[in-house]
Design an enzyme around this catalytic site. Sequence first.
Site, PDB file in Angstrom:
ATOM      1  N   LYS A 124      -3.580  -5.273  -1.329  1.00  0.00           N
ATOM      2  CA  LYS A 124      -4.259  -4.656  -2.409  1.00  0.00           C
ATOM      3  C   LYS A 124      -5.292  -3.788  -1.432  1.00  0.00           C
ATOM      4  O   LYS A 124      -6.127  -4.725  -1.281  1.00  0.00           O
ATOM      5  CB  LYS A 124      -5.027  -5.473  -3.131  1.00  0.00           C
ATOM      6  CG  LYS A 124      -6.004  -5.083  -4.293  1.00  0.00           C
ATOM      7  CD  LYS A 124      -6.185  -5.772  -5.327  1.00  0.00           C
ATOM      8  CE  LYS A 124      -6.945  -5.796  -6.621  1.00  0.00           C
ATOM      9  NZ  LYS A 124      -7.510  -7.401  -7.152  1.00  0.00           N
ATOM     10  N   LYS A 157      -0.505  -2.547  -4.284  1.00  0.00           N
ATOM     11  CA  LYS A 157      -1.720  -1.841  -5.324  1.00  0.00           C
ATOM     12  C   LYS A 157      -2.132  -1.018  -4.600  1.00  0.00           C
ATOM     13  O   LYS A 157      -3.085  -1.131  -3.367  1.00  0.00           O
ATOM     14  CB  LYS A 157      -2.089  -3.555  -6.297  1.00  0.00           C
ATOM     15  CG  LYS A 157      -2.944  -3.001  -7.150  1.00  0.00           C
ATOM     16  CD  LYS A 157      -3.170  -4.496  -7.606  1.00  0.00           C
ATOM     17  CE  LYS A 157      -4.533  -3.711  -8.523  1.00  0.00           C
ATOM     18  NZ  LYS A 157      -5.641  -4.735  -8.957  1.00  0.00           N
TER      19      LYS A 157
HETATM   20  C1  PBG Z   1      -7.837  -7.702 -10.161  1.00  0.00           C
HETATM   21  C2  PBG Z   1      -7.678  -6.652 -10.954  1.00  0.00           C
HETATM   22  C3  PBG Z   1      -7.897  -5.322 -10.777  1.00  0.00           C
HETATM   23  C4  PBG Z   1      -6.115  -4.913 -11.212  1.00  0.00           C
HETATM   24  C5  PBG Z   1      -5.808  -5.902 -11.725  1.00  0.00           C
HETATM   25  N1  PBG Z   1      -6.677  -7.174 -11.295  1.00  0.00           N
HETATM   26  C6  PBG Z   1      -9.130  -4.665 -10.527  1.00  0.00           C
HETATM   27  C7  PBG Z   1      -9.960  -4.715  -9.895  1.00  0.00           C
HETATM   28  O1  PBG Z   1      -9.046  -4.948  -8.336  1.00  0.00           O
HETATM   29  O2  PBG Z   1     -10.959  -4.036  -9.727  1.00  0.00           O
HETATM   30  C8  PBG Z   1      -6.470  -3.241 -11.624  1.00  0.00           C
HETATM   31  C9  PBG Z   1      -5.508  -2.622 -11.924  1.00  0.00           C
HETATM   32  C10 PBG Z   1      -5.143  -1.835 -12.502  1.00  0.00           C
HETATM   33  O3  PBG Z   1      -6.478  -0.314 -12.341  1.00  0.00           O
HETATM   34  O4  PBG Z   1      -4.748  -1.143 -12.947  1.00  0.00           O
HETATM   35  N2  PBG Z   1      -8.387  -9.337 -11.351  1.00  0.00           N
END
Ligand code: PBG
Length: 326
Positions: A195, A248
């Site tokens: 991530k 991601k």
């Molecule tokens: C954290 C989470 C996030 C997203 C999914 N799970 C936010 C972050 O890391 O700030 C982002 C997904 C998206 O932008 O569609 N619970």
Amino acid sequence: MNFDRHRRMRRTAFMRDMVRETRVTKEDLIYPIFVVEADGVKKEVPSMKGVFQVSLNLLEKELEEVSRLGIKSVIFFGIPNEKDPEGTGAYHDHGVVQEACRISKRLHPEILVILDTCLCEYTDHGHCGLIDSETEDVDNDSTLPLLVRTAVSQAKAGADIIAPSNMMDGFVSEIRKGLDDNGFTHIPIMSYGIKYASKFYGPFRDAADSTPSFGDRRTYQMDPANRFEAQRELESDLEEGCDMMIVKPALSYLDIIRDVRNNSNVPVVAYNVSGEYSMTRNAIDTGLLDEEVIMEQMVSMKRAGADMIITYFAKDLCRMIDEGME
Ligand code: PBG
């Protein structure tokens, strides 16, 4: 012999399907739903046209549409009534996503439910874990037990897959152990282990009300400039027992999806995040691009090696697939 200097494969339109390497099917798609604990809300997210926050008491209608379109899997994100420094709403047995899961399982047992295990939607400061008051940083080790409680409460509510997204060190092995100790040895972990600290999450934080009130997430999310770091994250998550791996965001990280595909034998999940959705949606809505770009983007992720895609476009895609687009 007259060799053609062009090595392009000869083909007719008629055989296009036969030689096609990549296909997007409804089975590949996972649809995110933002669920509000308070009653009576159905509100479009201003930065994500076509995406709604929906109350628990209005979820039935939403799930009905999801099921009718042929979406097979959903992931719920929660917007609780109250937030606190410890994010207690995340691990409450009757928290908002736990209840959403129960409703979904009761009304539509055919839909697979994934729950996101993180504290950021439930903490008043918007970070993914407990804050050390001296350093103002997230405290890794005191956060871990709370994530385990969250995952166990989600499994108890009937979640089919647990998807921890917090990026604390050791989160996969701790959650695995917690699930096993509580009789959930059969529940897989889909880790958001790769991530990146991305600006493409902006609209999500709007939708989930989870923008950090101070600091940022760069201490626990990865630097977009790093590729080999993803390899290390992958190795440690696999060792800790993750069953599926999320990359991601997706579109600016297709090389990373390919690396994960080549270097592991677990299913790879591309998270086509909020900012990617909103950019494309805006371009289509203003007439700049044709709607077919949605499918082209999905095909790119699959071609890069993704087995599944979490996408806010799942409804549009089901409609396009029904209309015969590939
Ligand atoms: C954290 C989470 C996030 C997203 C999914 N799970 C936010 C972050 O890391 O700030 C982002 C997904 C998206 O932008 O569609 N619970």
